[in-house]
Design a protein around this motif. Structure first.
Motif, short mmCIF file in Angstrom:
data_model
loop_
_atom_site.label_atom_id
_atom_site.label_comp_id
_atom_site.label_asym_id
_atom_site.label_seq_id
_atom_site.Cartn_x
_atom_site.Cartn_y
_atom_site.Cartn_z
N LEU A 168 43.16 49.69 -24.31
CA LEU A 168 43.32 50.86 -23.44
C LEU A 168 42.08 51.73 -23.47
CD1 LEU A 168 45.08 52.70 -21.66
CD2 LEU A 168 45.99 53.71 -23.76
N GLU A 169 41.58 52.04 -24.67
CA GLU A 169 40.43 52.94 -24.79
C GLU A 169 39.16 52.31 -24.24
OE1 GLU A 169 40.36 54.17 -28.90
OE2 GLU A 169 41.85 55.77 -28.51
N GLN A 170 39.00 51.00 -24.41
CA GLN A 170 37.84 50.32 -23.83
C GLN A 170 37.90 50.34 -22.31
OE1 GLN A 170 37.99 46.42 -25.62
NE2 GLN A 170 37.63 47.24 -27.67
N SER A 171 39.09 50.17 -21.76
CA SER A 171 39.25 50.24 -20.30
C SER A 171 38.92 51.62 -19.78
CB SER A 171 40.69 49.86 -19.91
OG SER A 171 40.99 48.54 -20.27
N MET A 172 39.43 52.65 -20.46
CA MET A 172 39.21 54.03 -20.02
C MET A 172 37.75 54.44 -20.14
SD MET A 172 42.66 55.88 -21.55
CE MET A 172 42.44 57.44 -20.68
N ALA A 173 37.01 53.82 -21.05
CA ALA A 173 35.62 54.20 -21.30
C ALA A 173 34.70 53.80 -20.15
CB ALA A 173 35.13 53.59 -22.61
N ILE A 174 35.04 52.74 -19.42
CA ILE A 174 34.19 52.26 -18.32
C ILE A 174 34.80 52.75 -17.01
CG2 ILE A 174 33.11 50.28 -17.23
CD1 ILE A 174 32.31 50.63 -20.15
N LYS A 175 34.11 53.68 -16.37
CA LYS A 175 34.66 54.28 -15.15
C LYS A 175 34.38 53.41 -13.93
CE LYS A 175 35.73 57.79 -17.70
NZ LYS A 175 35.86 57.63 -19.16
#
Length: 352
Positions: free
Chosen positions: A116-123
């Motif tokens: 989840l956090e890796q997904s959210m980090a890349i806009k």
């Protein structure tokens, strides 16, 4: 690939869940684009289901109509919602123990926090456009605030004026509690805005941002309210902080470790004997939340690297206890390997 698909793909690479379950307001919004204060998001391989109560059902169905793979359903007991699934993934660092115990009931559970956090980090492009708009509103409000700053106004008055101007510009609200520091209050990085009155010769530090379309901006500016001739040390330290801030924009690139990026600013300040006064990290990710991944810090694991599409703050600062503090912060993003700034207002030393 939409955001829900991105989360599922990353989680499936390791855990092979039947579904991902999201409970937090922020991550439900991230996955669906619809904000509600209650509900669940269930992400399967080919669809994303948003469960909301009757307060939101009509609006969610309208706003999400036509989005591929997106369904909206009336909220039901979670035991019934999860009945079809044997293996679920939960972002364990983002849920309460109560929720975990309720959701775990008879299921095989894996942790999808990292996915989840890796997904959210890349806009994606839409997210970046929203952060750009929030940054434009922030910049415009700051420029309109400057001529309104008067001797005798309180820190709280100044914060209220700035938040009002951001809302006039289209913001849904501040992205965090606005920090306004007059004089020695600026030596505390997260000073609590108070009724302290502005005096001629004060250092002024303002840390502020707004939300637009559900996404945050973040900016800090430090300046002088008049020059009483007693600011030689402040001015030399300001020049050093600005040099560190600008050096980050020149030297930080995609593929660099987060710790090395922090080190760019820290090494610059060390030249002037100021590195010990830099008491926080260089930056943090910015998105749906004001603090996300990545974290640019001397304590960040060396396996954490910066990637294109990341949005984060560039905010070196130095603080002399009981005297003054200086922080210069822009929101920046990585594109084609290099840093670009979302904050456009001038950072050369301002004397009102």
């Amino acid at each position: 690939m939409n955001r829900a698909e991105k989360i599922f793909a990353k989680a499936s690479a390791e855990h092979k869940p039947d579904a991902i379950v999201l409970t937090g307001d922020d991550v439900r919004f991230y996955a669906t684009g619809f904000y509600s204060t209650d509900g669940y998001v269930i992400i399967e391989k080919d669809r994303c289901i948003l469960y909301v109560d009757d307060r939101y059902l009509e609006a969610a169905a309208r706003d999400l109509a036509g989005k591929p793979g997106m369904e909206v359903r009336r909220l039901e007991p979670v035991k019934k919602i999860l009945r079809p699934y044997k293996r679920i993934a939960l972002p364990l660092e983002r849920i309460t123990l109560k929720d975990f115990l309720e959701l775990r009931d008879g299921k095989e559970v894996s942790d999808c926090t990292a996915a989840l956090e890796q997904s959210m980090a890349i806009k994606d492009a839409d997210e970046l456009d929203k952060i750009k708009k929030a940054s434009e509103i922030t910049d415009d409000a700051y420029l309109k605030l400057l001529p309104r700053i008067k001797e005798g106004m309180s820190e709280n008055d100044c914060a209220a004026e700035l938040e009002y101007l951001m809302r006039l510009g289209g913001a849904s609200g501040p992205s965090f509690d606005t920090i306004v520091c007059f004089g020695e209050g600026s030596s505390v990085p997260h000073h609590e805005t108070s009724q302290k009155k502005l005096r001629f010769g004060d250092v002024v530090l303002i840390d502020f941002g707004c939300k637009w379309g559900g996404y945050c901006s973040d900016c800090t500016r430090t300046f002088l309210f008049g020059d009483d001739g007693r600011h030689a040390i402040f001015k030399s330290m300001y020049a050093a902080v600005l040099e560190a801030h600008n050096l980050v924009k020149q030297e930080v690139v995609a593929g660099m470790s987060c710790r090395a990026a922090d080190g760019v600013a820290r090494k610059c300040l060390k030249k002037y004997g100021l590195d010990k006064l830099f008491t926080h990290s260089l930056g943090h990710g910015i998105g749906v939340n004001i603090h996300e991944k990545p974290t640019l810090s001397p304590r960040t694991d060396m396996s954490s690297f910066l990637e294109n599409g990341m949005v984060f703050s560039d905010e070196p600062g130095v603080y002399l206890e009981g005297e003054f503090g200086i922080r210069i912060e822009d929101s920046v993003y990585l594109e084609n390997g290099t840093l670009k700034s979302l904050s456009k207002t001038d950072k050369s030393l301002l004397i009102l």
